[in-house]
Design an enzyme around this catalytic site. Structure first.
Site, PDB file in Angstrom:
ATOM      1  NE  ARG A   1      -5.786  18.398 -23.677  1.00  0.00           N
ATOM      2  CZ  ARG A   1      -5.529  17.168 -23.307  1.00  0.00           C
ATOM      3  NH1 ARG A   1      -4.553  16.480 -23.905  1.00  0.00           N
ATOM      4  NH2 ARG A   1      -6.192  16.583 -22.353  1.00  0.00           N
TER       5      ARG A   1
ATOM      6  CB  ALA B   1      -2.386  18.413 -15.008  1.00  0.00           C
TER       7      ALA B   1
ATOM      8  NE  ARG C   1      -6.151  25.820 -19.482  1.00  0.00           N
ATOM      9  CZ  ARG C   1      -6.784  24.719 -19.906  1.00  0.00           C
ATOM     10  NH1 ARG C   1      -6.124  23.796 -20.570  1.00  0.00           N
ATOM     11  NH2 ARG C   1      -8.069  24.540 -19.664  1.00  0.00           N
TER      12      ARG C   1
ATOM     13  CG  ASP D   1      -6.539  19.448 -15.196  1.00  0.00           C
ATOM     14  OD1 ASP D   1      -5.718  20.004 -15.931  1.00  0.00           O
ATOM     15  OD2 ASP D   1      -7.406  18.663 -15.612  1.00  0.00           O
TER      16      ASP D   1
ATOM     17  CG  ASN E   1     -10.458  15.409 -14.945  1.00  0.00           C
ATOM     18  OD1 ASN E   1      -9.294  15.661 -15.268  1.00  0.00           O
ATOM     19  ND2 ASN E   1     -11.231  14.616 -15.661  1.00  0.00           N
ATOM     20  CE  LYS E   2     -10.970  19.997 -19.923  1.00  0.00           C
ATOM     21  NZ  LYS E   2     -10.645  21.429 -20.052  1.00  0.00           N
TER      22      LYS E   2
END
Length: 319
Positions: free
Chosen positions: A44, A46, A78, A213, A222-223
């Site tokens: 995981r 990017a 993804r 990402d 992002n997360k």
């Protein structure tokens, strides 16, 4: 620490689902194996997803697969990380897919070292830096983006401290970022996700550095949880930096048009293998959120640090 390597026509991946308790590896022999590794978050981050996808396409090519079909399936693994689409398109336009994937592998390491070099300039001696999720070596081929900035500052002899939030629901900040910092003896503390605003309010955090990402004209994806950290940082005038390679930039869409991946409800229902809510609970589990550009101090890239408010001016010569 290499997150992934090409060995004997197989893709070797650190199994990040087993960290921090066990350092083990997964070997992908088919492009479908790589897709599963990306979906299951064995790999995981990017940049790591992008290079893994490139090697996945090389596996498809070596096996004589229908390359258009493999490319479509790979891109769907993804949807939010733009590096995945970028990597597949890049190798598909190459005459030698494996050679191009190997080139991307080396480029990623050099890119992260450059990001670290530029980013270390914004880190001052004595700083305490908050980071969210994991944007370290484990999110790339090696070294990392946000944690690469921290590594570079530490290796320059700067007296720094790192705070990692848990990053629920999967806890990458706790299980991965803390582990990386401990491996290199960089002072680190873990906090609950909900504690960052309080620590900012009492002057315990000097800078925020996270990864991304996707980066676009209007902000970054992002997360999940990044937006809340950015809001708190803005409230308390704390510089909020994003570290990301140019391969993460998407010039075609607004960041608000990004498809946000919705993940398995069980990631929220269970934590550490234990159910934490009543049976039958309905769940909303977005994997990412959007940080608008007005909350971002600067984006640290391999070409320097830039202001998203001037993206068109600053980046027109970089792509």
């Amino acid at each position: 620490m290499k997150t992934l390597e090409w060995e004997e026509n197989k893709l070797k991946l650190i199994d990040q689902t087993k960290l921090p308790d066990e350092l083990s590896y997964v070997y992908c022999e088919t492009y479908q194996d790589v897709i599963n590794a990306i979906k299951d978050m064995v790999v995981r981050g990017a940049p790591a997803i992008g290079v893994s996808a490139a090697f996945g396409m090389a596996l498809a090519d070596l096996a004589g697969e229908d390359m258009e079909k493999a490319a479509t399936e790979m891109k769907a693994a993804r949807p939010t990380a733009v590096n995945l689409m970028w990597a597949v398109d890049r190798v598909m336009s190459s005459e030698d897919i494996l050679e191009e994937a190997l080139k991307m592998f080396e480029e990623d390491i050099n890119t992260n070292l450059a990001i670290g070099k530029y980013g270390s300039d914004v880190i001052d001696d004595g700083d305490t830096i908050l980071t969210h999720c994991n944007a370290g070596a484990l999110a790339c081929v090696d070294y990392g983006t946000a944690l690469g900035v921290i590594r570079s500052a530490f290796n320059q002899g700067k007296d720094i401290n790192v705070i990692c939030d848990e990053t629920r629901p999967r806890g990458q900040g706790a299980s991965l970022s803390v582990w990386e910092m401990q491996q290199e003896k960089i002072p680190v503390k873990l906090i609950p996700d909900v504690a960052s605003g309080y620590l900012m309010s009492i002057g315990k955090i000097d800078k925020v550095v996270i990864g991304a990402d996707r980066v676009a004209n209007d902000g970054i994806a992002n997360k999940i949880g990044s937006f809340m950290v950015a809001l708190a940082a803005k409230r308390f005038d704390i510089p909020f930096y994003v570290a990301a390679p140019l391969s993460t930039f998407d010039k075609e869409i607004s960041i608000f048009d990004t498809e946000i991946e919705e993940r398995d409800p069980n990631e929220v229902i269970y934590y550490g293998g234990c159910r934490i809510c009543p049976k039958g609970t309905e769940v909303i589990n977005p994997a990412f959120d959007i940080v608008p550009k007005d909350l971002i101090t600067g984006v640290i890239t391999e070409k320097g640090i830039f202001d998203l408010n001037n993206l068109e001016r600053d980046f027109k010569d970089l792509f």
